[in-house]
Design an enzyme around this catalytic site. Sequence first.
Site, mmCIF file in Angstrom:
data_model
loop_
_atom_site.group_PDB
_atom_site.id
_atom_site.type_symbol
_atom_site.label_atom_id
_atom_site.label_comp_id
_atom_site.label_asym_id
_atom_site.label_seq_id
_atom_site.Cartn_x
_atom_site.Cartn_y
_atom_site.Cartn_z
ATOM 1 N N ARG A 23 -47.191 2.457 -6.478
ATOM 2 C CA ARG A 23 -46.750 3.808 -6.112
ATOM 3 C C ARG A 23 -45.848 3.734 -4.870
ATOM 4 N NH1 ARG A 23 -50.636 7.880 -2.675
ATOM 5 N NH2 ARG A 23 -49.299 9.688 -2.814
ATOM 6 N N ASN A 79 -59.433 7.922 3.514
ATOM 7 C CA ASN A 79 -58.045 8.321 3.278
ATOM 8 C C ASN A 79 -58.076 9.421 2.211
ATOM 9 O OD1 ASN A 79 -55.389 8.736 2.682
ATOM 10 N ND2 ASN A 79 -54.855 6.561 2.513
ATOM 11 N N GLU A 103 -60.336 8.875 9.863
ATOM 12 C CA GLU A 103 -59.273 9.308 8.948
ATOM 13 C C GLU A 103 -58.154 8.263 8.978
ATOM 14 O OE1 GLU A 103 -57.637 13.126 10.021
ATOM 15 O OE2 GLU A 103 -56.022 12.984 8.549
ATOM 16 N N ARG A 112 -42.817 11.954 8.199
ATOM 17 C CA ARG A 112 -42.489 12.378 6.833
ATOM 18 C C ARG A 112 -42.345 13.904 6.766
ATOM 19 N NH1 ARG A 112 -46.449 9.493 2.843
ATOM 20 N NH2 ARG A 112 -44.881 10.258 1.381
#
Length: 150
Positions: A23, A79, A103, A112
């Site tokens: 991915r 995650n 986390e 992003r």
Amino acid sequence: MSENNTPRILVLNGPNLNLLGTREPEIYGHETLSDVEELCRAAAGKSGYEIEFLQSNHEGVLIDAIHAARGAVAGIVFNPGAFTHTSVALADAISGVQLPVIEVHISNVHRREAFRHHSYISPVAASIIVGAGVNGYVLGVQQLIHLAGK
Ligand code: DQA
């Protein structure tokens, strides 16, 4: 604690992380989820910990896993994938079990899209590791062991 008294850590992965390795490798790298599992087992084993490893694409399965972790593990390396940015229910599950949660995000979510900058999980996490690639999981395991020793 497990039946044999070996302390345990749950490493939990949310949606699409089963695709790790294929991915968007330019964002998530070439390591697979089994590689991540191996890295976590090796890191935990050095301090006498065992790993429970689970990935699900379903929010309810992740919630059930968090509930089942109560009293069974020292903490959770989590995650949550895209549920990070959408799930009040996962945040409530974490608050409900009172376990330390680290986390982890493989990518630097702050570099992003804007919708990735907000996390429902961060306010209920003990620590947050972003942008360290899959080594973030190893750092998460080490951080939980560190917290458990305090
Ligand atoms: C991710 C970041 C999330 O925004 C995304 O939806 C993922 C993976 C990461 O590990 O970088 O699925 O959690």
